[in-house]
Design a protein around this motif. Structure first.
Motif, short mmCIF file in Angstrom:
data_model
loop_
_atom_site.label_atom_id
_atom_site.label_comp_id
_atom_site.label_asym_id
_atom_site.label_seq_id
_atom_site.Cartn_x
_atom_site.Cartn_y
_atom_site.Cartn_z
N MET A 25 1.18 -1.21 -0.25
CA MET A 25 0.37 0.27 0.08
C MET A 25 0.78 1.14 -0.28
O MET A 25 0.40 2.75 -0.41
N ARG A 66 -5.81 -2.99 2.17
CA ARG A 66 -6.06 -2.60 2.92
C ARG A 66 -7.17 -3.55 4.09
O ARG A 66 -7.51 -3.51 5.61
N GLY A 77 -12.79 -1.62 8.80
CA GLY A 77 -12.11 -0.57 7.79
C GLY A 77 -13.49 0.56 6.71
O GLY A 77 -12.73 0.60 6.24
#
Length: 307
Positions: free
Chosen positions: A195, A278, A296
């Motif tokens: 990421m 994520r 999330g």
């Protein structure tokens, strides 16, 4: 010149002049099989700039890009731009950019497009060695959001269509997470690095640079890298949205061969693949007993921002 093909032919010869700044205007016109007078008229009509001014501007934009992405000396860059001396180049550069070549080198921009000089045509230098035309239309943040929704709906339709070819045993089999097309054997560390590298990679591509350095994958190193890359990526997206340039294109020089992308497509790409990673990272944290991030889900964040 009113047609796209006609403009492309003219810009081809303009680019030849950028690639070979030593060629004279008359010789360039001759290569295009035109008289100097006719060639100058066509270039001025197509771009709104006399060919000499257009070529000097493009050479300065290329020089600014090379100053910020390479370690070539200012003199080397000056010679490549067709200037006979460091002093003459510095004077021209200062007039155009309001800063010296050394100052531009120290003040690295978010993207190479910040080095573009004002012009009537929207034709600019495009790394690694081409020219860029302005977008044919303006694309807004709402357009990109709608495109992302349309992409999801169409992809889900395709998933259902493919699932119809499978039997019930396969359809009802427990799913093991499969991310072969995204990451190979992901770990929490590798997901975080991916990421952060994604932010760094696209910023580098937008600046016309190389693949980022991933050597420091310690948590402290990843935090330091993300502090810079996250800040700059967010600033790039904010500026792109404010400028309405989501339909504009750039060349990703980190690919082989270099590949052209739109700014909006790149932002959508990052949002999509970052969401997958994520989610996996938050799941790995949950397995490790760190549960305060929930699932999330961006909805609570967006709801709070709206209110």
């Amino acid at each position: 010149m009113t047609t796209t093909d006609g403009l492309a032919r003219i810009l081809h010869w303009v680019q030849v002049g950028v690639d070979d700044p030593g060629v004279s205007p008359a010789a360039l016109a001759a290569r295009a099989h035109l008289s100097r007078f006719h060639f100058d008229r066509l270039v001025a009509a197509a771009t709104g700039e006399p060919p000499g001014a257009l070529r000097r501007r493009l050479l300065l934009e290329r020089a600014a890009h090379r100053l910020t992405t390479t370690d070539r000396t200012v003199l080397d860059v000056a010679v490549e731009a067709g200037y006979g001396s460091h002093e003459a180049f510095s004077r021209a550069f200062l007039r155009s950019y309001g800063a010296s070549p050394t100052q531009i080198r120290r003040r690295r921009p978010l993207t190479f497009r910040e080095l573009e000089l004002p012009c009537p045509s929207g034709v600019h230098f495009q790394p690694p060695g081409g020219l860029r035309l302005p977008g044919t239309h303006e694309e807004t943040a709402m357009d990109v959001l709608q495109h992302l929704v349309d992409h999801h709906v169409a992809t889900l339709s395709a998933v259902i269509e493919r699932a119809a070819t499978l039997d019930d045993e396969v359809l009802d089999r427990p799913v093991t997470v499969s991310v072969e097309t995204i990451d190979d054997r992901p770990t929490l560390r590798s997901l975080i690095n991916a990421m952060v590298t994604q932010e760094e990679h696209w910023l580098s591509a937008l600046r016309g640079g190389d693949w980022p350095d991933e050597s420091d994958q310690s948590i402290a190193g990843l935090s330091t890298r993300h502090e810079v890359a996250g800040r700059d990526w967010r600033a790039f997206v904010a500026r792109t949205l404010a400028d309405g340039t989501l339909a504009d294109t750039f060349v990703d020089t980190t690919c082989s061969p270099p590949t052209t992308h739109t700014l909006g497509g790149t932002i959508g790409h990052v949002i999509t693949f970052a969401a997958v990673r994520r989610t996996l990272a938050i799941g790995a944290l949950h397995t490790a007993g760190v549960t305060d991030l929930g699932a999330g889900d961006p909805r609570p964040y967006l709801d709070a921002r709206a209110s």
